[in-house]
Design an enzyme around this catalytic site. Structure first.
Site, short mmCIF file in Angstrom:
data_model
loop_
_atom_site.label_atom_id
_atom_site.label_comp_id
_atom_site.label_asym_id
_atom_site.label_seq_id
_atom_site.Cartn_x
_atom_site.Cartn_y
_atom_site.Cartn_z
N HIS A 1 -55.02 0.76 0.21
CA HIS A 1 -54.32 0.53 -1.06
C HIS A 1 -53.95 -0.94 -1.18
O HIS A 1 -54.10 -1.71 -0.23
CB HIS A 1 -53.12 1.45 -1.21
CG HIS A 1 -52.02 1.24 -0.20
ND1 HIS A 1 -52.19 1.40 1.15
CD2 HIS A 1 -50.71 0.89 -0.37
CE1 HIS A 1 -51.05 1.16 1.77
NE2 HIS A 1 -50.14 0.85 0.88
N ASP B 1 -49.33 -5.61 2.86
CA ASP B 1 -49.39 -5.40 4.31
C ASP B 1 -50.69 -4.71 4.75
O ASP B 1 -50.93 -4.53 5.94
CB ASP B 1 -48.15 -4.62 4.82
CG ASP B 1 -47.96 -3.28 4.14
OD1 ASP B 1 -48.29 -3.15 2.94
OD2 ASP B 1 -47.48 -2.35 4.81
N HIS C 1 -48.61 8.04 -2.40
CA HIS C 1 -47.86 6.81 -2.19
C HIS C 1 -47.36 6.27 -3.54
O HIS C 1 -47.63 6.87 -4.57
CB HIS C 1 -48.79 5.79 -1.48
CG HIS C 1 -48.07 4.66 -0.83
ND1 HIS C 1 -46.88 4.79 -0.17
CD2 HIS C 1 -48.41 3.34 -0.70
CE1 HIS C 1 -46.51 3.61 0.30
NE2 HIS C 1 -47.42 2.71 -0.01
ZN LIG Z 1 -47.91 -0.30 4.21
ZN LIG Z 2 -47.95 0.83 0.92
#
Ligand SMILES: [Zn+2]
Ligand SMILES: [Zn+2]
Length: 311
Positions: A62, A66, A142
């Site tokens: 995604h 990070d 998410h």
């Molecule tokens: Zn993450």
């Molecule tokens: Zn994430």
């Protein structure tokens, strides 16, 4: 015939002292697949002895930084090293815009093709069919569109039980059909069944990757029986509510998914930087699914090949 996962980063959100954000190298039959590419990934690849140029497929779960910020540096280095082979990047639809921005401002020396394969399907869908492995992607739960990946080693062709060739006078045509998995009916009506005459020389291995995600009912059904599952475990149970509101999982929740799916082993990672000591997360997970390991930078998880021989 290797099949192993090496952890490049275990941190969530941002790098901290000795922890890098998400990145993982899956090595299958000598080929390198990079799963997520957080900041510092190219340093980690060098540190653990993986050649940048040998990576030809990158899977981005995604578009949170990070899991992505390392890709610009990595692609630039590939260009500096004279890469010419195409690079396939499997990523959510929005990555097209990110890639266009990068190419516009920093793409001058990039002479190889970068092929973005957009991830769209919520239900599991095959996104890559290779010689030795198939990869499918499926939707996670998410804050933004996020995808999990399932890597399945192809089953080899069946072997014939040699001692049966003579006993039953098998012809070359019959052997060919049985090896292809087709039952044979002889002129006299005799039935030769595939499972009586052949065996699979080894079992195809599998690995699934789920990060970032909160639990959801269908997830375990996507992961049924995989040999190794990597699942995020951002929080311990003390922050169960925060896990829910940020669409992440606790170690215990990751373990519940592993248990329900009947996986072989579970590796948990993507830890919040607030946890200096990860033992609580590990203990909470192991109480539910004992075959759980904590991911640490540089750790390698091998999935051994199980060979079947003739009876
Ligand atoms: Zn993450
Ligand atoms: Zn994430």
């Amino acid at each position: 015939m290797d099949f192993s996962l090496t952890i490049m980063g275990t941190a969530s959100a941002r790098p901290v002292a000795d922890k890098y954000p998400s990145a993982h190298v899956l090595k299958i039959h000598g080929r390198l697949f990079l799963i997520d590419c957080g900041e510092g990934t190219q340093l980690q690849l060098s540190r653990y002895g993986f050649s940048h140029v040998k990576i030809d497929r990158i899977f981005i779960s995604h578009l949170h930084g990070d899991h992505l910020f390392g890709i610009f540096g990595l692609v630039s280095t590939m260009a500096l090293m004279g890469r010419t082979a195409p690079l396939y990047i499997y990523a959510p639809v929005g990555f097209a815009e990110v890639l266009a921005f990068f190419m516009e401002h920093f793409g001058e020396g990039v002479i190889f093709d970068i092929i973005h394969v957009p991830l769209t399907s919520v239900n599991p869908q095959v996104i890559y069919e290779g010689r030795s492995v198939d990869v499918s992607a499926f939707g996670l739960n998410h804050r933004i569109d996020a995808f999990g990946f399932l890597f399945r080693e192809k089953e080899p062709a069946r072997n014939i039980h040699k001692w049966k060739i003579e006993v039953d006078n098998l012809t070359l045509t019959e052997i060919g059909a049985l090896k292809r998995g087709e039952d044979v009916v002889r002129a006299n009506g005799e039935l030769l069944k595939v499972e009586d005459y052949t065996y699979i020389p080894y079992k195809g291995r599998s690995f699934a990757y789920c990060s970032d995600t909160a639990p959801f009912p269908k997830l375990a059904s996507y992961l049924r029986g995989v040999d190794l599952l990597y699942h995020e475990a951002t929080f311990a149970e003390d922050l169960h509510d925060m896990a829910r509101t940020t669409f992440h999982s606790t170690g215990a929740q990751a373990a519940s998914v592993a248990l329900e799916a009947g996986v072989g082993r579970l590796v948990i990672g993507h830890f919040s930087s607030r946890y200096r000591d990860l033992n609580t997360i590990l203990e909470e997970a192991r109480a539910i699914f004992p075959a759980t390991e904590i991911a640490r930078e540089g750790m390698k998880f091998d999935i051994p090949l199980i060979r079947y021989s003739e009876e």
